[in-house]
Design an enzyme around this catalytic site. Sequence first.
Site, PDB file in Angstrom:
ATOM      1  N   GLN A   2     -66.268  27.438  18.539  1.00 21.53           N
ATOM      2  CA  GLN A   2     -66.776  28.777  18.809  1.00 21.53           C
ATOM      3  C   GLN A   2     -65.706  29.596  19.515  1.00 21.53           C
ATOM      4  OE1 GLN A   2     -69.785  30.225  22.055  1.00 21.53           O
ATOM      5  NE2 GLN A   2     -71.025  29.755  20.235  1.00 21.53           N
ATOM      6  N   SER A  41     -70.897  35.239  22.594  1.00 27.40           N
ATOM      7  CA  SER A  41     -70.421  34.485  21.437  1.00 27.40           C
ATOM      8  C   SER A  41     -69.990  35.450  20.343  1.00 27.40           C
ATOM      9  CB  SER A  41     -71.528  33.571  20.902  1.00 27.40           C
ATOM     10  OG  SER A  41     -71.987  32.689  21.910  1.00 27.40           O
ATOM     11  N   ASP A  55     -75.197  26.190  21.059  1.00 29.78           N
ATOM     12  CA  ASP A  55     -74.732  27.444  21.667  1.00 29.78           C
ATOM     13  C   ASP A  55     -75.012  27.492  23.166  1.00 29.78           C
ATOM     14  OD1 ASP A  55     -73.551  30.032  21.444  1.00 29.78           O
ATOM     15  OD2 ASP A  55     -75.533  30.958  21.483  1.00 29.78           O
TER      16      ASP A  55
END
Length: 301
Positions: free
Chosen positions: A294, A244, A220
Site C-alpha cells: 500500500q 490510503s 487496511d
Amino acid sequence: MTESAKQAASALDTEGGVGGQPVLDKLIGLLDLEKIEENIYRGVSPPHSSTRVFGGQVAGQALVAAGRTVPSERGVHSLHAYFIRPGDPKVPIIYEVDRIRDGRSFTTRRVVAIQHGQAIFSLSASFQVTEVGVEHTEPMPDVPDPESLPTLAERVVGYEDKLNLRAQPRPLDVRYVNDPPWVTRGTGSPPARNQVWMRADGTLPDDPLLHVCVLTYASDMTLLDSTLARHGVYWGFDRVLGASLDHALWFHRPFRADEWFLYDSASPTASNARALATGRLFSRDGTYIATVVQEGLIRLL
C-alpha cells in the site's frame, strides 16, 4: 491506532462489549451486498461510521461484487485498487462490475464504487482455477503466540483520549506483537517491523470468498503504522495527516480469516509526502497466505 484503524473501530454498531459473534455477524452483513441489477450491487456503511468510509470496507465490498460474477471454483488471487475520493458513510455505495475477461484459467473483473454520481474507489481483481505448479515460500517470523499477548483494549489503556477511542465492539481480535506505535513514538527506538496477530472474532461461514473479503477488510487496518513508526510520530499525538492512496493484495494459499493470522509489515521507503508499506500474512501454522502493498499519503503539518 491509524486513521484507518479508527475508522474500522467505529465501523460497526456501538452497543457495548468488546466483540464476539454478534459483532462479527454485523460485518458479515456489511459484506452481503444487495443485487439491484445485473453487474450492479449496493452496499451500505454502518450507522455509527466516522466522517468517511473505512477503506477496508469499500475494498471488501468491491471484492464481494466482483466475486459474485465469477464461478465459485475460481478463487481470487490478486486485487489492485485506488482510493479516489473519501466515501460518504451516510449514503449507499453503488458497485458497478465490468466483466473484462473470462478465460480458460483466469477471470478478470473491474469494479467502480460510486457515490453522488462520482467514482470514489476502483478495483481490478483476478480469479484463477486451481492449478499445479512450482512451490516455494518464506518462513514466518518467530513471534509469541497470540494468546500470550495483551488485547487491543489492554494496549490502549491510558491512551484513549489521544487515540480518540470509545468503548465499542469490534469484529476483529487484534494483538500487537511489539509495542504499538503510539507507545514507541518519541522513544528514539522504533521497531523495524510492525507485527500484529489478527482474526475474525467469531466463526465465519465456509465461504472462501467471504474469508478473502474479511482479510481484505483487515489488511487496511494497521499497515500504515509501519510508515509512521520509522519517524516516531503517530496519529492524534503529532501533526500528521494521512490516507490510503492505493492497495494491492496477492492471495497465495487457502486460509480461514476466523483463525489467527500474523500481519508482518514494514515501510521500505517514503518520499514526496507518500510512504510505501509492505505486509506479509501468515497463518498460525506458518503458511504464507498473502502479500499486501500500500502507498499512503503522509503529511507532517
